[in-house]
Design a protein around this motif. Structure first.
Motif, PDB file in Angstrom:
ATOM      1  N   VAL A  81       0.868  -1.183   0.000  1.00  0.00           N
ATOM      2  CA  VAL A  81       0.000   0.000   0.000  1.00  0.00           C
ATOM      3  C   VAL A  81       0.902   1.229   0.000  1.00  0.00           C
ATOM      4  N   TRP A  82       0.674   2.120  -0.945  1.00  0.00           N
ATOM      5  CA  TRP A  82       1.504   3.317  -1.078  1.00  0.00           C
ATOM      6  C   TRP A  82       0.842   4.514  -0.436  1.00  0.00           C
ATOM      7  N   ASN A  83       1.651   5.383   0.144  1.00  0.00           N
ATOM      8  CA  ASN A  83       1.179   6.645   0.706  1.00  0.00           C
ATOM      9  C   ASN A  83       0.975   7.625  -0.456  1.00  0.00           C
ATOM     10  N   TYR A  84      -0.120   8.336  -0.447  1.00  0.00           N
ATOM     11  CA  TYR A  84      -0.437   9.224  -1.568  1.00  0.00           C
ATOM     12  C   TYR A  84      -0.042  10.679  -1.337  1.00  0.00           C
ATOM     13  N   TRP A  85       1.009  10.945  -0.585  1.00  0.00           N
ATOM     14  CA  TRP A  85       1.419  12.323  -0.306  1.00  0.00           C
ATOM     15  C   TRP A  85       1.802  13.104  -1.551  1.00  0.00           C
ATOM     16  N   ILE A  86       2.084  12.432  -2.643  1.00  0.00           N
ATOM     17  CA  ILE A  86       2.498  13.098  -3.880  1.00  0.00           C
ATOM     18  C   ILE A  86       1.405  14.022  -4.416  1.00  0.00           C
ATOM     19  N   ILE A  87       0.143  13.772  -4.056  1.00  0.00           N
ATOM     20  CA  ILE A  87      -0.928  14.621  -4.598  1.00  0.00           C
ATOM     21  C   ILE A  87      -0.863  16.050  -4.050  1.00  0.00           C
ATOM     22  N   TYR A  88      -0.290  16.246  -2.876  1.00  0.00           N
ATOM     23  CA  TYR A  88      -0.223  17.594  -2.297  1.00  0.00           C
ATOM     24  C   TYR A  88       0.740  18.506  -3.065  1.00  0.00           C
ATOM     25  N   PRO A  89       1.998  18.106  -3.289  1.00  0.00           N
ATOM     26  CA  PRO A  89       2.844  18.990  -4.104  1.00  0.00           C
ATOM     27  C   PRO A  89       2.368  19.078  -5.556  1.00  0.00           C
ATOM     28  N   LEU A  90       1.793  17.990  -6.082  1.00  0.00           N
ATOM     29  CA  LEU A  90       1.276  18.025  -7.447  1.00  0.00           C
ATOM     30  C   LEU A  90       0.114  19.012  -7.562  1.00  0.00           C
ATOM     31  N   GLY A  91      -0.793  18.992  -6.595  1.00  0.00           N
ATOM     32  CA  GLY A  91      -1.919  19.934  -6.596  1.00  0.00           C
ATOM     33  C   GLY A  91      -1.455  21.374  -6.468  1.00  0.00           C
ATOM     34  N   ALA A  92      -0.494  21.614  -5.595  1.00  0.00           N
ATOM     35  CA  ALA A  92       0.051  22.974  -5.434  1.00  0.00           C
ATOM     36  C   ALA A  92       0.733  23.426  -6.723  1.00  0.00           C
ATOM     37  N   TRP A  93       1.458  22.529  -7.356  1.00  0.00           N
ATOM     38  CA  TRP A  93       2.123  22.860  -8.616  1.00  0.00           C
ATOM     39  C   TRP A  93       1.103  23.189  -9.696  1.00  0.00           C
ATOM     40  N   LEU A  94       0.029  22.397  -9.790  1.00  0.00           N
ATOM     41  CA  LEU A  94      -1.002  22.667 -10.790  1.00  0.00           C
ATOM     42  C   LEU A  94      -1.684  24.009 -10.553  1.00  0.00           C
ATOM     43  N   LEU A  95      -1.941  24.361  -9.297  1.00  0.00           N
ATOM     44  CA  LEU A  95      -2.522  25.672  -8.996  1.00  0.00           C
ATOM     45  C   LEU A  95      -1.562  26.798  -9.391  1.00  0.00           C
ATOM     46  N   ALA A  96      -0.288  26.621  -9.096  1.00  0.00           N
ATOM     47  CA  ALA A  96       0.707  27.632  -9.463  1.00  0.00           C
ATOM     48  C   ALA A  96       0.816  27.764 -10.984  1.00  0.00           C
TER      49      ALA A  96
END
Length: 127
Positions: A81-96
């Motif tokens: 089972v993988w931790n999905y923390w990657i979505i937080y920097p990815l989401g911030a990058w997409l907003l930027a």
């Protein structure tokens, strides 16, 4: 003794644009520079996000003992089972990226018509 130079020569040659044309040209050049800077920035930040995603995948593969067969979770060190923390920097990058794209492509210079309408609106009597 110093001599000051001016942008507007006294004798205009036929190939020198008029003031309005010069202003439009300067705005066009600035917009081209902003677009180029945007694409360079997006390329490098995209490469950075790919590197971050590769680091995330490698660390999660190591921590979970393999591929995410049982999905994703908020906690770490659960087998497969993988931790999905990657979505937080990815989401911030997409907003930027979206904000930067709007600033470059959607934020047009103020037109003379807009200025005239605003002057007219402000000078009209209020009811």
């Amino acid at each position: 003794m110093s001599h000051a130079t001016h942008d507007s020569p006294t004798d205009r040659s036929p190939d020198v644009p008029a003031d309005g044309d010069r202003l439009a040209r300067q705005q066009a050049i600035r917009q081209i520079e902003r677009r180029r800077r945007f694409w360079i920035t997006m390329t490098w930040s995209g490469i950075g996000m790919l590197i971050l995603a590769a680091i995330w995948a490698a660390s999660e593969y190591h921590n979970a003992g393999g591929w995410p067969i049982h999905g994703f979770s908020q906690s770490s060190s659960i087998y497969e089972v993988w931790n999905y923390w990657i979505i937080y920097p990815l989401g911030a990058w997409l907003l930027a990226v979206a904000a930067y794209a709007w600033a470059v492509f959607g934020n047009k210079p103020i037109s003379e018509g807009e200025i005239e309408r605003e002057i007219e609106r402000q000078s009209s009597p209020r009811k």
